[in-house]
Design an enzyme around this catalytic site. Structure first.
Site, mmCIF file in Angstrom:
data_model
loop_
_atom_site.group_PDB
_atom_site.id
_atom_site.type_symbol
_atom_site.label_atom_id
_atom_site.label_comp_id
_atom_site.label_asym_id
_atom_site.label_seq_id
_atom_site.Cartn_x
_atom_site.Cartn_y
_atom_site.Cartn_z
ATOM 1 N N ARG A 237 60.314 -48.356 44.947
ATOM 2 C CA ARG A 237 61.339 -49.133 45.645
ATOM 3 C C ARG A 237 62.547 -49.238 44.720
ATOM 4 O O ARG A 237 62.385 -49.399 43.488
ATOM 5 C CB ARG A 237 60.841 -50.555 45.976
ATOM 6 C CG ARG A 237 59.828 -50.636 47.112
ATOM 7 C CD ARG A 237 60.422 -50.307 48.467
ATOM 8 N NE ARG A 237 59.466 -50.448 49.564
ATOM 9 C CZ ARG A 237 58.735 -49.467 50.080
ATOM 10 N NH1 ARG A 237 58.851 -48.239 49.602
ATOM 11 N NH2 ARG A 237 57.913 -49.689 51.089
ATOM 12 N N GLU A 266 69.938 -49.334 50.639
ATOM 13 C CA GLU A 266 69.654 -48.153 51.470
ATOM 14 C C GLU A 266 70.222 -48.345 52.864
ATOM 15 O O GLU A 266 70.057 -49.445 53.424
ATOM 16 C CB GLU A 266 68.147 -47.912 51.545
ATOM 17 C CG GLU A 266 67.555 -47.539 50.194
ATOM 18 C CD GLU A 266 66.060 -47.219 50.241
ATOM 19 O OE1 GLU A 266 65.481 -47.141 51.340
ATOM 20 O OE2 GLU A 266 65.484 -47.048 49.166
ATOM 21 N N HIS A 285 64.816 -41.662 51.024
ATOM 22 C CA HIS A 285 63.541 -42.376 51.252
ATOM 23 C C HIS A 285 62.602 -41.527 52.121
ATOM 24 O O HIS A 285 62.153 -41.962 53.181
ATOM 25 C CB HIS A 285 63.817 -43.746 51.907
ATOM 26 C CG HIS A 285 62.715 -44.744 51.639
ATOM 27 N ND1 HIS A 285 62.934 -46.066 51.361
ATOM 28 C CD2 HIS A 285 61.369 -44.599 51.622
ATOM 29 C CE1 HIS A 285 61.778 -46.689 51.187
ATOM 30 N NE2 HIS A 285 60.823 -45.812 51.332
HETATM 31 P P1 NAP Z 1 48.526 -49.234 45.474
HETATM 32 O O1 NAP Z 1 47.348 -48.362 45.730
HETATM 33 O O2 NAP Z 1 48.438 -50.687 45.809
HETATM 34 O O3 NAP Z 1 48.914 -49.049 43.932
HETATM 35 C C1 NAP Z 1 49.846 -49.805 43.278
HETATM 36 C C2 NAP Z 1 49.561 -49.761 41.781
HETATM 37 O O4 NAP Z 1 50.580 -50.494 41.108
HETATM 38 C C3 NAP Z 1 48.231 -50.369 41.408
HETATM 39 O O5 NAP Z 1 47.510 -49.447 40.672
HETATM 40 C C4 NAP Z 1 48.574 -51.574 40.551
HETATM 41 O O6 NAP Z 1 47.617 -51.551 39.513
HETATM 42 C C5 NAP Z 1 49.974 -51.246 40.064
HETATM 43 N N1 NAP Z 1 50.778 -52.442 39.841
HETATM 44 C C6 NAP Z 1 51.047 -53.449 40.708
HETATM 45 N N2 NAP Z 1 51.819 -54.378 40.113
HETATM 46 C C7 NAP Z 1 52.030 -53.951 38.853
HETATM 47 C C8 NAP Z 1 52.737 -54.472 37.740
HETATM 48 N N3 NAP Z 1 53.368 -55.641 37.817
HETATM 49 N N4 NAP Z 1 52.761 -53.757 36.609
HETATM 50 C C9 NAP Z 1 52.127 -52.586 36.517
HETATM 51 N N5 NAP Z 1 51.427 -52.034 37.532
HETATM 52 C C10 NAP Z 1 51.381 -52.713 38.682
HETATM 53 O O7 NAP Z 1 49.798 -48.692 46.242
HETATM 54 P P2 NAP Z 1 50.180 -47.182 46.631
HETATM 55 O O8 NAP Z 1 49.598 -46.859 47.960
HETATM 56 O O9 NAP Z 1 49.891 -46.304 45.472
HETATM 57 O O10 NAP Z 1 51.769 -47.371 46.836
HETATM 58 C C11 NAP Z 1 52.575 -47.827 45.762
HETATM 59 C C12 NAP Z 1 53.977 -48.161 46.237
HETATM 60 O O11 NAP Z 1 54.666 -46.968 46.550
HETATM 61 C C13 NAP Z 1 54.059 -48.967 47.537
HETATM 62 O O12 NAP Z 1 53.900 -50.361 47.302
HETATM 63 C C14 NAP Z 1 55.436 -48.619 48.065
HETATM 64 O O13 NAP Z 1 56.389 -49.556 47.655
HETATM 65 C C15 NAP Z 1 55.736 -47.270 47.423
HETATM 66 N N6 NAP Z 1 55.835 -46.220 48.440
HETATM 67 C C16 NAP Z 1 57.017 -45.559 48.617
HETATM 68 C C17 NAP Z 1 57.121 -44.580 49.585
HETATM 69 C C18 NAP Z 1 58.405 -43.821 49.812
HETATM 70 O O14 NAP Z 1 58.671 -43.420 50.929
HETATM 71 N N7 NAP Z 1 59.194 -43.557 48.783
HETATM 72 C C19 NAP Z 1 56.025 -44.278 50.401
HETATM 73 C C20 NAP Z 1 54.829 -44.952 50.182
HETATM 74 C C21 NAP Z 1 54.745 -45.919 49.193
HETATM 75 P P3 NAP Z 1 47.098 -52.901 38.797
HETATM 76 O O15 NAP Z 1 46.657 -53.808 39.919
HETATM 77 O O16 NAP Z 1 46.020 -52.445 37.903
HETATM 78 O O17 NAP Z 1 48.315 -53.377 38.102
#
Ligand code: NAP
Length: 325
Positions: A237, A266, A285
């Site tokens: 994000r 955006e 995006h």
């Molecule tokens: P996820 O499975 O929930 O993974 C998020 C990871 O971030 C977890 O491993 C968590 O690990 C870590 N995390 C959370 N808060 C943190 C912090 N303060 N410091 C360090 N690590 C932290 O989510 P995902 O499915 O991989 O998606 C991740 C993000 O990608 C989404 O939330 C979304 O915003 C973004 N995204 C963007 C697009 C796009 O179109 N560009 C598409 C899809 C997703 P720990 O709990 O061990 O910290």
């Protein structure tokens, strides 16, 4: 009587037909105050809300007293006030898993296109500048065997680590709040603190949720910790990064390049300095934006909403504590 839902995204006829068997649909263009005013009665009696891109906060919820379930066509849910929803006993559903591989592909595409300067050299060819055998001013840098740093080792981080480790022989570093044993076992990923990751990685990839904790997690100090040869990639994000600090770091050549799928604002202002820099690859995006994956997400979000309205949720709920009430 069938429950009513507010739909604030365009869906295929096929999905509309499926929904209509179970719910009455009130289609609106967005969740803006104008729309809310125009459809006040519809919002007041709606039990479901389905879409993506709008802000769902306490102010909106005040106008939706009958709401029981919200379903977003996305995995990220930073546009939703989860506490306010949970307080009111409203389930928030999202679409993890179906988009994981596609977003990891996008991250890898940004890694490759920034390192090999694909957009830049392709534009030069189109401008007719390829007039003789190319020299070093057209060269990029290698991706294979370089060190990849992943900030956020979740579903997408894991899929990125798999591509980097198995496909490109890249050593993987990661930073997350907890240890991710599978990433360590399967991809030999090494967990480290943020500063170590920033100072050792050749590619720094951001893929974690936006939250109060992660807002501007990457600023001037963090960018200064990166190697001047390193490339910064953000497909998480825009607000996780202090964009002005990133612009400064790129201007002053304190990092090599950036691949950006998300921005603080955006759509990005066409006048943004980022768009003037040849070493920035900017995409609108598109993380999950393939025909197949967007279709799968929409199906998933419809299934999620119907499950929540019918009280048979088994997965994809952000605040499962409301289900046992
Ligand atoms: P996820 O499975 O929930 O993974 C998020 C990871 O971030 C977890 O491993 C968590 O690990 C870590 N995390 C959370 N808060 C943190 C912090 N303060 N410091 C360090 N690590 C932290 O989510 P995902 O499915 O991989 O998606 C991740 C993000 O990608 C989404 O939330 C979304 O915003 C973004 N995204 C963007 C697009 C796009 O179109 N560009 C598409 C899809 C997703 P720990 O709990 O061990 O910290």
């Amino acid at each position: 009587m069938k429950p009513s839902i507010i739909l604030y995204k365009t869906l295929t006829d096929n999905l509309i037909d499926r929904l209509k068997q179970r719910v009455n649909i009130i289609q609106v263009p967005d969740l803006s105050p104008d729309t809310l005013k125009k459809h006040a009665d519809d919002f007041a009696r709606a039990e479901g809300l389905l879409g993506s891109g709008g802000k769902v906060d306490s102010a909106l919820l005040e106008n939706m007293p009958a709401l029981r379930a919200v379903s977003t066509i996305s995995v990220g849910y930073n546009n939703f006030d989860v506490n306010a929803l949970t307080e009111r006993g409203i389930a928030l559903m999202h679409t993890p898993t179906v988009l994981t591989d596609t977003v990891a592909d996008t991250l890898m595409a940004l890694v490759l296109s920034t390192a090999r300067r694909i957009n830049e050299v392709a534009e030069r060819v189109k401008r007719g500048e390829w007039t003789h055998s190319i020299g070093p001013d057209w060269f990029g840098v290698d991706v294979h065997h370089k060190t990849l740093g992943i900030i956020g080792m979740g579903r997408i981080g894991m899929a990125l680590a798999q591509r980097a480790h198995c496909g490109f022989s890249m050593p993987v570093l990661y930073h997350a709040r907890s240890q991710h044993a599978q990433a360590e076992e399967r991809f030999n990923a090494r967990r480290c603190n943020l500063n170590t990751l920033l100072s050792e990685a050749d590619f720094v990839c951001l893929i974690l949720p936006l939250s109060a904790e992660t807002h501007h997690m990457i600023g001037a100090e963090q960018l200064a910790a990166m190697k001047p040869t390193a490339i910064f990639i953000n497909a998480a994000r825009g607000q996780i990064v202090d964009e002005q600090a990133l612009i400064n770091a790129l201007r002053e050549k304190r990092i090599r390049a950036a691949g950006l799928d998300v921005f603080e604002q955006e759509p990005i202002d066409p006048q943004s300095p980022l768009l003037q820099m040849p070493n920035v690859v900017a995409t609108p995006h598109i993380g999950s934006a393939t025909a197949e994956t967007r279709d799968a997400m929409a199906h998933n979000a419809v299934d999620n909403l119907l499950a929540a309205l019918q009280g048979n949720v088994t997965k994809n709920c952000v605040n499962p504590e409301v289900l046992s009430r």
